[in-house]
Design an enzyme around this catalytic site. Sequence first.
Site, PDB file in Angstrom:
ATOM      1  CB  ALA A   1      -0.915   0.006   1.219  1.00 13.64           C
ATOM      2  CG  HIS A   2       2.658   2.680  -3.414  1.00 11.25           C
ATOM      3  ND1 HIS A   2       2.085   1.551  -3.959  1.00 11.25           N
ATOM      4  CD2 HIS A   2       2.868   3.536  -4.448  1.00 11.25           C
ATOM      5  CE1 HIS A   2       1.974   1.711  -5.263  1.00 11.25           C
ATOM      6  NE2 HIS A   2       2.427   2.901  -5.594  1.00 11.25           N
TER       7      HIS A   2
END
Length: 368
Positions: free
Chosen positions: A208-209
């Site tokens: 998740a970025h």
Amino acid sequence: MNSETDVIIVLGTRPEIIKLSPVIQACERREIDYSIIHTGQHYSDSLDSVFFEQLELPTPEHHLGVGSGTHGEQTADMLVGVEQIICEEEPEVVLVQGDTNSVLAGALATSKLDIKLGHVEAGLRSFDREMPEETNRVVTDHVADYLFAPTEKSKESLLEEGISEAQITVTGNTVVDALYRNRELAEQKSTVLDDLGLVEGEFFLMTAHRAENVDDEERFDNLLAGVSNAAKQYGSEVVYPIHPRAESSLGEFDITVPDNIRLVEPQDYLDFLRLESAAKLILTDSGGVQEEACVVGVPCVTMRDSTERPETVTVGANRLSGVDPENIMTSVISMLEANETWENPFGDGSAGQRILDEVVQTGQKVNL
């Protein structure tokens, strides 16, 4: 254009290194004169260098070292640097891949010069203009001369926007080339499962970025809660190679990471590929990871409201959940209980060769 013609390849992030590696290797095999411009959009020079070593790629001739900044600052710095190098080298074609600011800078610089532009992975659409990547990919497609669509679906999107069919070649996705070449190597060389004490098929892998997820405290907190609850349902630990942006947000928002989500350092290519292949399930907000999960046959849940890889959903390899905890749980259960196999929609691993067949025009163009 003949096989003696210069090709410049612009890249700036690790996914671009991976996806352009088959094109670079095809240039090497065919003795095509080329050079690489690395914008330095990703911050870790050391990790980037490992990617080049593992993929057996030459060190880029040009490294702009742009690093972080606002979208405008990043793109402006790259635009100046890329244009200067292109003017000095005077190639006949510049190749960019994907939807980053590096792609936009390479596309804009090239389009204002008397040089052909090729866009690898053209025609992807999320139809979400709040995503900066959507702007980058749409603009690049509309200034490119060669549009290398990975699937028939992406070709259809380009045609619907009025782009000439003569400019479009369906090549498959170069991610398949890279995965086919390196998956076995990862199984042989990577020790990441032993290093992290993991058992194949018994853990979830998460990435998740994206800004819309990790720069928003409520969304990031919900995402982590949803992933944690879903993993508890299956008695699985979650391995989360954390992006610098996300790690910074955890500190800024003072978010407590659930106990069953283990933060680990960003992984090099072979180790991450091994983690993907060995995971029970992958949860992500990355476009590239959706594709990779589909190709390696691991169920995927995408924690976004839209995807520019709809083929993964259509074949049953992926499900969109957003970040609502209940939706994440429902999506995980749906993917794991379905226990389905699917056909890879992204080609047969010859995309890099097809791209060069088109721009260099040596040999017969191959159809999927």
